[in-house]
Design a protein around this motif. Structure first.
Motif: not given
Length: 269
Positions: A183, A186, A232-233, A267-269
């Motif tokens: 987390g 990216h 992902l965000d 972004r990886i959570r």
């Protein structure tokens, strides 16, 4: 390259190289007549290709600065290409001097130039590996020695996935590269987009690139590129033509009607 310049071993100057064609688009000199001939054919099909290449370099710079500002200190640049102005390590180290960078490529001439450039840079590493084999990247001893996967990492895939023609394979590659990321990591990428190009022009472009790569070139839609970020965000403004991703000039509007590269960062959570 000059005609009388010695060609490094394992490099075929008579077969176009994707990296050397891209170098030509950017105005570089690390290319051979075969590369220039192939690149000129693409320029005839996509007259804006040189500007697209410059836009991709500017996109890379903005992305790396954004990620460094977000606290990222580890970068893996896959399909790094020939060194040019404002490479990932230069941008990252200027923004955050404690950054660590790994360049990955499978083109012999890229590796020769990169290793020469970075010989005195302990915070960078150069690895020969193939995008189609993510394990060869993630498990490479140089990568494991240089990158701490228990901390956030940025994986950069600039103008490389479109050389994987099979949609499922491209999706699997991205999935496998995402798998070890913790987390806060990216994923950033840019990808060829056809816009309003005709089928005939696309076919002609593929035929030019085919000798230069085992997979030719496969543009994909905004929906297909967006799917790489599923779960992902996605950072604002989402997946857009690269010149419209957080541009320096506020009046740049996304134009999905013309051939370009689409870009996004998540972004990886």
């Amino acid at each position: 390259m000059e005609r009388d310049e010695q060609v490094p071993q394992a490099i075929d100057p008579n077969t176009p190289s994707v990296a050397r064609m891209y170098d030509y688009y950017l105005g570089g000199k690390d290319n051979f007549p075969a590369d220039r001939e192939a690149a000129e054919k693409i320029i005839q099909l996509v007259p804006t290709i040189k500007q697209i290449a410059r836009d991709n370099r500017d996109f890379l710079i903005r992305v790396v600065r954004t990620l460094a500002a977000a606290g990222i200190r580890q970068f893996i640049d896959i399909g790094a290409g020939l060194p040019t102005r404002q490479n990932v390590h230069e941008v990252a180290l200027e923004a955050a001097p404690d950054s660590r960078i790994v360049y990955v490529d499978n083109d012999p001439i890229v590796l020769v130039h990169a290793r020469a450039l970075l010989a005195d840079s302990p915070q960078t590493a150069v690895v020969r590996a193939d995008l189609r084999d993510p394990a060869s990247i993630l498990d490479a001893p140089e990568v494991r020695a240089h990158i701490d996967f228990t901390r956030p990492v940025a994986v950069l895939l600039f103008a490389i996935l479109h050389f994987v023609p099979d949609d499922k394979e491209a999706e699997e590659i991205v999935s496998r590269l995402r798998a070890p990321l913790v987390g806060g990591s990216h994923l950033a990428l840019s990808h060829s987009y056809a816009g309003d190009m005709t089928g005939e022009a696309l076919s002609s472009g593929r035929s030019v690139y085919r000798p230069a790569t085992s997979g030719s070139l496969t543009p994909r839609s905004a929906e297909q590129v967006g799917a790489y970020f599923e779960g992902l965000d996605l950072l604002e403004p989402g997946v857009v033509p690269i010149d419209a991703w957080r541009p320096e000039w506020p009046d740049v509007e996304p134009d999905f009607g013309r051939p370009s590269l689409l870009g996004g960062v998540a972004r990886i959570r």
